[in-house]
Design an enzyme around this catalytic site. Structure first.
Site, PDB file in Angstrom:
ATOM      1  N   ASN A  52       0.962  -1.054  -0.223  1.00 27.16           N
ATOM      2  CA  ASN A  52      -0.062   0.066   0.196  1.00 27.16           C
ATOM      3  C   ASN A  52       0.860   1.247  -0.094  1.00 27.16           C
ATOM      4  O   ASN A  52       1.469   1.695   1.023  1.00 27.16           O
ATOM      5  CB  ASN A  52      -0.884  -0.018   1.254  1.00 27.16           C
ATOM      6  CG  ASN A  52      -1.639   1.292   1.345  1.00 27.16           C
ATOM      7  OD1 ASN A  52      -1.759   2.095   0.565  1.00 27.16           O
ATOM      8  ND2 ASN A  52      -2.414   1.377   2.645  1.00 27.16           N
ATOM      9  N   HIS A  88      -9.363   1.545   5.526  1.00 27.19           N
ATOM     10  CA  HIS A  88      -8.067   1.810   5.828  1.00 27.19           C
ATOM     11  C   HIS A  88      -8.280   2.651   7.000  1.00 27.19           C
ATOM     12  O   HIS A  88      -8.997   3.771   6.807  1.00 27.19           O
ATOM     13  CB  HIS A  88      -7.101   2.256   4.728  1.00 27.19           C
ATOM     14  CG  HIS A  88      -5.615   2.212   5.425  1.00 27.19           C
ATOM     15  ND1 HIS A  88      -4.891   3.149   6.275  1.00 27.19           N
ATOM     16  CD2 HIS A  88      -4.587   1.241   5.380  1.00 27.19           C
ATOM     17  CE1 HIS A  88      -3.864   3.052   6.485  1.00 27.19           C
ATOM     18  NE2 HIS A  88      -3.392   1.720   5.956  1.00 27.19           N
ATOM     19  N   GLU A  95      -5.159  -4.442  11.008  1.00 22.67           N
ATOM     20  CA  GLU A  95      -4.081  -3.523  11.152  1.00 22.67           C
ATOM     21  C   GLU A  95      -4.241  -2.564  12.270  1.00 22.67           C
ATOM     22  O   GLU A  95      -4.885  -1.468  12.469  1.00 22.67           O
ATOM     23  CB  GLU A  95      -4.058  -2.535   9.845  1.00 22.67           C
ATOM     24  CG  GLU A  95      -3.811  -3.123   8.540  1.00 22.67           C
ATOM     25  CD  GLU A  95      -3.238  -2.370   7.547  1.00 22.67           C
ATOM     26  OE1 GLU A  95      -2.330  -2.426   6.744  1.00 22.67           O
ATOM     27  OE2 GLU A  95      -3.806  -0.880   7.454  1.00 22.67           O
ATOM     28  N   SER A 102       3.711  -1.784  10.324  1.00 23.78           N
ATOM     29  CA  SER A 102       5.192  -1.988  10.541  1.00 23.78           C
ATOM     30  C   SER A 102       5.841  -3.281  10.116  1.00 23.78           C
ATOM     31  O   SER A 102       6.761  -3.674  10.787  1.00 23.78           O
ATOM     32  CB  SER A 102       5.785  -1.459  11.965  1.00 23.78           C
ATOM     33  OG  SER A 102       5.380  -0.268  12.159  1.00 23.78           O
TER      34      SER A 102
HETATM   35  P1  13P Z   1       3.395   0.630   7.544  1.00 23.08           P
HETATM   36  O1  13P Z   1       3.987  -0.747   6.998  1.00 23.08           O
HETATM   37  O2  13P Z   1       4.050   1.836   7.088  1.00 23.08           O
HETATM   38  O3  13P Z   1       3.405   0.817   9.064  1.00 23.08           O
HETATM   39  O4  13P Z   1       1.910   0.804   7.241  1.00 23.08           O
HETATM   40  C1  13P Z   1       0.793  -0.419   7.506  1.00 23.08           C
HETATM   41  C2  13P Z   1      -0.256   0.013   6.468  1.00 23.08           C
HETATM   42  O5  13P Z   1      -1.008   0.944   6.942  1.00 23.08           O
HETATM   43  C3  13P Z   1      -0.627  -0.706   5.386  1.00 23.08           C
HETATM   44  O6  13P Z   1      -1.928  -0.165   4.911  1.00 23.08           O
END
Ligand code: 13P
Length: 256
Positions: free
Chosen positions: A9, A95, A167, A212
């Site tokens: 993403n 999201h 997430e 992350s």
């Molecule tokens: P990061 O991998 O930068 O933490 O983002 C995760 C995310 O929100 C993917 O949709």
């Protein structure tokens, strides 16, 4: 064994130059990697360039958002039909960036989920709790509520052609991923929660982890039985890191 799925993403990042570089590198790096489905979701105006750059590869395309309507007087919006037309396969829905900055609620997210499926594309439903909710022990309650938004309006069957991405908000962009055991516990909860209604669907359901994920922690996360891939943010902007994550998923879920 479920075939893992890793999606990059890109959020509000990218350029024509970057897209060219990353797609070229990914095509090379992933040529020999088997056993993991892969997609990138760059900003929507780069989708056509990405489609051309990825033609003939196994790397699919995703989009980061969609409107609830298919056409009409909705200035600035992009429809599921258009995303299909341009070659997108996976559409990220709900999201936390959209929930927070664009005030998208569960009702709107359910509508987006439905419109994506209506044109034959695959919604990737993001769910997850805030830091505060996590500290208050409300993680499962929040995930259940966000799942109910789909289950209660569209029915369990809607989950069949979808992907869930867990997430936790406190892990996104912080460099502080959930531990493999923390994530596994929530993933198992999500699978069991939907399995109450239909266990056949959940045995095949892809539940990605996002927050992350990087080349260092990916293998340990994917070693967990209910973590079927990742929704990757910042590490998807570097072809070598993203390829390492995809490779880790393919290795961890390899059918022996
Ligand atoms: P990061 O991998 O930068 O933490 O983002 C995760 C995310 O929100 C993917 O949709």
């Amino acid at each position: 064994m479920r075939r893992p799925l890793v999606i990059g993403n890109w959020k509000l990042n990218g350029s024509t130059h970057m897209l060219k570089e990353i797609t070229t590198s990914l095509r090379n790096a992933l040529k020999m990697v088997e056993g993991c489905s892969v997609a990138i979701a760059p900003p929507v105006m780069y989708l056509d360039q990405a489609r051309r750059a990825l033609t003939g590869s196994e790397i699919a395309l995703g989009a980061q958002n969609v409107d609830i309507k298919l056409s009409g007087a909705f200035t600035g919006d992009i429809s599921a039909d258009m995303l299909k037309d341009i070659g997108a396969k996976y559409i990220i829905i709900g999201h936390s960036d959209r929930r927070i900055y664009h005030k998208e609620n569960d009702e709107a997210i359910a509508k987006k989920f439905s419109v994506v499926q209506s044109v034959g594309l695959i919604p990737v439903l993001c769910i997850g709790e805030t830091k505060r909710e996590n500290e208050d022990g409300k993680t499962k309650e929040v995930c259940a509520r966000q799942l109910d938004a789909i289950l209660n309006t569209l029915g369990t069957i809607a989950i069949k052609n979808s992907v869930i991405a867990y997430e936790p908000l406190w892990a996104i962009g912080t460099g502080k991923s959930a531990t493999p055991l923390q994530a596994q516990s929530v993933h198992k909860f999500i699978r069991d929660y939907i399995a109450q209604y239909d266990a056949n669907i959940t045995s095949k359901l892809i539940i990605q982890y996002g927050g992350s994920v990087n080349d260092k922690n990916a293998a340990a996360l994917f070693a967990q039985p209910d973590i079927d891939g990742a929704l990757v943010g910042s590490a998807s902007l570097k072809a070598d890191l993203f390829s390492a994550i995809v490779t880790a998923a393919a290795k961890a879920k390899k059918v022996i």
